[in-house]
Design a protein around this motif. Structure first.
Motif, PDB file in Angstrom:
ATOM      1  N   GLU A  43       0.814  -1.220   0.000  1.00 12.43           N
ATOM      2  CA  GLU A  43       0.000   0.000   0.000  1.00 12.43           C
ATOM      3  C   GLU A  43       0.848   1.269   0.000  1.00 12.43           C
ATOM      4  O   GLU A  43       0.374   2.340  -0.382  1.00 12.43           O
ATOM      5  CB  GLU A  43      -0.936   0.026   1.212  1.00 12.43           C
ATOM      6  CG  GLU A  43      -2.097  -0.953   1.147  1.00 12.43           C
ATOM      7  CD  GLU A  43      -1.665  -2.377   1.516  1.00 12.43           C
ATOM      8  OE1 GLU A  43      -0.479  -2.562   1.885  1.00 12.43           O
ATOM      9  OE2 GLU A  43      -2.494  -3.301   1.420  1.00 12.43           O
ATOM     10  N   LYS A  44       2.112   1.148   0.434  1.00 12.49           N
ATOM     11  CA  LYS A  44       2.983   2.325   0.474  1.00 12.49           C
ATOM     12  C   LYS A  44       3.917   2.413  -0.726  1.00 12.49           C
ATOM     13  O   LYS A  44       4.658   3.383  -0.872  1.00 12.49           O
ATOM     14  CB  LYS A  44       3.790   2.323   1.778  1.00 12.49           C
ATOM     15  CG  LYS A  44       2.911   2.496   3.014  1.00 12.49           C
ATOM     16  CD  LYS A  44       3.727   2.516   4.297  1.00 12.49           C
ATOM     17  CE  LYS A  44       2.819   2.720   5.504  1.00 12.49           C
ATOM     18  NZ  LYS A  44       3.573   2.744   6.781  1.00 12.49           N
ATOM     19  N   LYS A 104      -2.012   4.633  -2.345  1.00 14.60           N
ATOM     20  CA  LYS A 104      -1.793   5.635  -1.295  1.00 14.60           C
ATOM     21  C   LYS A 104      -2.784   6.783  -1.437  1.00 14.60           C
ATOM     22  O   LYS A 104      -3.394   7.210  -0.443  1.00 14.60           O
ATOM     23  CB  LYS A 104      -0.347   6.164  -1.373  1.00 14.60           C
ATOM     24  CG  LYS A 104       0.708   5.189  -0.939  1.00 14.60           C
ATOM     25  CD  LYS A 104       2.091   5.821  -0.942  1.00 14.60           C
ATOM     26  CE  LYS A 104       2.578   6.102  -2.340  1.00 14.60           C
ATOM     27  NZ  LYS A 104       3.990   6.577  -2.361  1.00 14.60           N
ATOM     28  N   ASN A 132      -6.355   5.635  -0.627  1.00 13.84           N
ATOM     29  CA  ASN A 132      -6.556   5.445   0.813  1.00 13.84           C
ATOM     30  C   ASN A 132      -6.676   6.781   1.540  1.00 13.84           C
ATOM     31  O   ASN A 132      -7.434   6.911   2.508  1.00 13.84           O
ATOM     32  CB  ASN A 132      -5.416   4.616   1.400  1.00 13.84           C
ATOM     33  CG  ASN A 132      -5.482   3.163   0.966  1.00 13.84           C
ATOM     34  OD1 ASN A 132      -6.549   2.653   0.614  1.00 13.84           O
ATOM     35  ND2 ASN A 132      -4.346   2.487   0.970  1.00 13.84           N
ATOM     36  N   ASN A 185       8.487   6.648   4.278  1.00 18.41           N
ATOM     37  CA  ASN A 185       8.113   5.234   4.282  1.00 18.41           C
ATOM     38  C   ASN A 185       9.246   4.302   3.885  1.00 18.41           C
ATOM     39  O   ASN A 185       9.082   3.082   3.901  1.00 18.41           O
ATOM     40  CB  ASN A 185       6.929   5.002   3.333  1.00 18.41           C
ATOM     41  CG  ASN A 185       5.640   5.584   3.888  1.00 18.41           C
ATOM     42  OD1 ASN A 185       5.455   5.626   5.099  1.00 18.41           O
ATOM     43  ND2 ASN A 185       4.757   6.043   3.011  1.00 18.41           N
TER      44      ASN A 185
END
Length: 738
Positions: free
Chosen positions: A462-463, A577, A580, A673
């Protein structure tokens, strides 16, 4: 006494009291009501000192306030700016403060033992190599065997690169072969001076580079228990080096005095120490020697952690810290909280008067000199190109931190207008490297002959930088094929999403670039095409549907998402990203206040993750035609910086954070991240090797298999048409003309 006199005395008394209070407010700290502000750096372990103890300072009218810094250098910057008053710092932090010309004073030492220095480094040798008569250090040690304390992830134990390099420089001539990296020069010099050695642990952080060096300099592993001389070798580390010496594998070693005395049972009540001191001696820097039960001659001393304060508050800070006593360590009130925040183990030792960092460090033998070693001539450096003043500022602090811990060559930082200008600077040799995301890969490789040497890696999908096809849930779109004829919004032209989507369409639909670009979607918004050398018709076609502000096309993932939310497009090719952030209401824009039901359309080849492509979140670009030596040097420097200031050391506060906030802002120079910096080999390792549709792997291996600006010309459609269509066209032309 007259009433007038009484009034005058009363007035003077009130004036004096108010004056004293004003002096207190002005002379104390930078916090509210003149409170002293202490800068605290949270370690990465489970105990959060700030959250636990700072509330006690607020609750009990302590006259103190906590400020949480992102790292030690962040606290130094805050003290320099006057927004905080004091903090606890290591000797290495003081070196950085000196180099950055930060005006502070050392008020107290924080000792945990009753001795003047935290660590003392000594040399111990086997008596078999000692000459009968006094001799030079060179004559004693040359062609002997060295038990090196080794290297590892920890910055201080066994020894930092700087301190280890300093000890070596006292006996080994500096090597400056321009054909070798600085690291290899140092290894070669050790190998030529000693007959053999055990220098266990990774010599450079990059695994392949480490193996290559160990194959080349086998003598530096010859005294180890195993030929790969890894951190698992029994002779690795402080105690391992002592064992190497004691078992006769080597003749000489450096070690901490505490470890040496304990290992040989000196000044110990232990009945059976690991080794008898008979047969071993302390070796001094002048070549003399003495038995282990004699007073030791130290080669290097490391000072204790200290409290430093800005000059304006130094008197109040010194008075406060010096007032802390042994009983305060177990106090449940604010004084006990302060000792916990400062990690005090015994009553602080005051310095009267407070000293500037340079003078304080001068009291430790060899320590200050270790940080003033001369380098090779001409000096080397690695130039990093940045695109904002904040990035350049962070780069310069990273350079300072790296230099303290012996990272060579040092970083040099330059500023250019944007990422394209930085890529151009690398191409013209004004810079060595620059950091950019995956969108820069096509431009970097195609236009400037660059290639990413290192990748900013995160293991969380997700990152990562992903490209997904998002549509409104109420649209009649259930698979990728349904996107034909729809309106499409891209974050930018010539970026990861643009190349990934068009490449997917080409292969899936078996069509050429021209048709994938002009005839597959009914409408396209591709911001940035106007910056390329193309026709006004193409610019209009790819920007007429885009948002514009002050006549300029608005690009980026937010603009593409907004187009989908507001119904200006049917599909937006954006990352997980961004989606979300929208779903979690983290986008503070009016258009994002109402959440529209949006879903992703998954490619048939990737129903598990649903993305069309993925790439790493950042890349360090360098010229494609640099020498192998320079490539190794750049990789070593950045992976060492990552090892020191990344996320490898979980249980203590670091001097600098590569991937943390800088000046209260995220993702400056590097992404927050980022887990590690890794070479291209990471793409072949689990779990990345099993993740399909990687953009970097496909683009780096086949740059021609992608739609380029030249493919947008109408003639390109003819050039790339399938052969059977060309044959039919030729046949029809022949029939019509006959």
């Amino acid at each position: 006494m007259s009433i007038t006199v009484i009034k005058m005395k009363l007035f003077c008394f009130i004036f004096f009291c108010v004056g004293v209070r004003l002096v207190q407010l002005q002379g104390l700290g930078s916090g509210s009501d003149g409170n002293l502000r202490v800068c605290i750096v949270e370690g990465r372990g489970p105990l959060k000192r700030g959250a636990t103890f700072c509330p006690l300072l607020d609750a009990e009218d302590s006259g103190l306030e906590c400020v949480l810094g992102s790292d030690q250098l962040d606290c130094l910057r805050r003290i320099s700016k006057g927004t905080v008053d004091f903090g606890v710092f290591s000797p290495e932090d003081l070196i950085a403060a000196q180099w950055a010309d930060i005006d502070v004073l050392v008020t107290n030492e924080l000792r945990n033992r009753h001795r003047p220095f935290e660590r003392s480094v000594v040399a111990v040798v086997n008596n078999r190599i000692l000459p009968e008569h006094e001799s030079s250090l060179d004559a004693v040690l040359r062609n002997s065997s060295l038990c090196h304390p080794g290297v590892g992830v920890n910055t201080l134990r066994p020894l930092s690169d700087t301190l280890s390099g300093y000890l070596e420089s006292l006996i080994i001539p500096r090597a400056c072969d321009s054909e070798l990296t600085l690291t290899e020069n140092r290894l070669k010099a050790i190998g030529e001076f000693f007959n053999r050695a055990c220098k266990a642990g990774p010599w450079v952080p990059d695994h392949d580079g480490d193996l290559e060096l160990k194959r080349k300099y086998r003598s530096l592993c010859a005294a180890c228990a195993s030929p790969d001389c890894s951190m698992e070798d029994k002779y690795w580390g402080p105690i391992g080096a002592l064992q190497c010496l004691a078992e006769g594998a080597g003749d000489a070693m450096w070690g901490e005095l505490d470890d040496v005395l304990a290992y040989f049972g000196i000044n110990s009540t232990a009945k059976s120490p690991p080794m008898s001191p008979e047969g071993f001696s302390f070796l001094c820097r002048d070549g003399s020697y003495s038995p282990l039960d004699a007073p030791p001659c130290t080669w290097l001393q490391r000072p204790w952690p200290v409290v430093i304060a800005k000059r304006k508050a130094v008197h109040d800070v010194s008075k406060l810290i010096s007032s802390l006593k042994e009983e305060d360590l177990f106090n449940n009130h604010w004084r006990g909280a302060l000792t916990a925040l400062l990690e005090i183990r015994q009553a602080p030792t005051p310095l009267n008067p407070p000293r500037v960092p340079l003078d304080y460090l001068a009291s430790a033998k060899g320590f200050r000199e270790a940080y003033s070693q001369s380098g090779c001539d001409p000096p080397r450096h690695i130039t990093l190109c940045t695109t904002t003043l904040l990035e350049k500022n962070k780069c310069e602090w990273l350079s300072e931190a790296g230099a303290v811990y012996g990272v060579n060559p040092p970083l040099q930082c330059i500023l250019r207008d944007d990422h394209t200008a930085c890529l151009r600077a690398i191409h013209s040799r004004e810079s060595d490297v620059s950091v950019a995301n995956g969108d820069a890969i096509p431009t970097a490789m195609r236009d400037f002959n660059l290639r990413p040497l290192l990748f900013e890696v995160t293991p969380i999908v997700e990152k990562m930088d992903t490209v997904l096809a998002y549509v409104r849930a109420d649209a009649v779109i259930s698979n990728m094929a349904d996107l034909r004829g729809k309106r499409a919004a891209f974050p930018r032209y010539d970026g990861v999403a643009w190349h990934s989507v068009l490449r997917y369409i080409q292969k899936k639909e078996k069509i050429n670039c021209y048709d994938a670009t002009f005839n597959y979607f009914s409408e396209i918004c591709a911001p940035g095409v106007e910056k390329h050398n193309t026709t006004s018709e193409i610019v209009d076609k790819f920007t007429s549907a885009c948002y514009k502000e002050d006549g300029r096309v608005t690009g980026g993932e937010m603009a593409a998402l907004r187009a989908l939310v507001e119904g200006r497009s049917d599909v937006a090719f954006i990352s997980m990203k961004t989606f979300n952030m929208y779903q979690n209401k983290l986008i503070m824009e009016p258009w994002a206040s109402t959440i529209v039901d949006i879903i992703s359309i998954c490619p048939e080849e990737n129903t598990k993750y649903c993305y069309i492509s993925w790439s790493n979140i950042g890349h360090i670009f360098a010229a494609n035609n640099i020498t192998e030596m320079r490539r190794h040097e750049i990789i070593t420097v950045f992976t060492k910086l990552d090892q020191l200031f990344g996320k490898h050391q979980p249980f203590h506060s670091v001097m600098f954070t590569m991937y943390g906030q800088f000046n209260h802002q995220l993702d400056i120079l590097f992404h927050n991240n980022t887990k590690i910096l890794a070479t291209e080999n990471i793409l072949n390792m689990h779990p990345y090797s099993s993740m399909p549709l990687n953009f970097e792997r496909s683009f780096l291996n086949n740059t021609s298999d992608s739609c380029q600006i030249t493919d947008l010309a109408p003639s390109a459609a003819y050039k790339m048409a399938p052969m059977f269509l060309l044959l039919i066209s030729a046949l029809l032309t022949h029939i019509l003309s006959s």
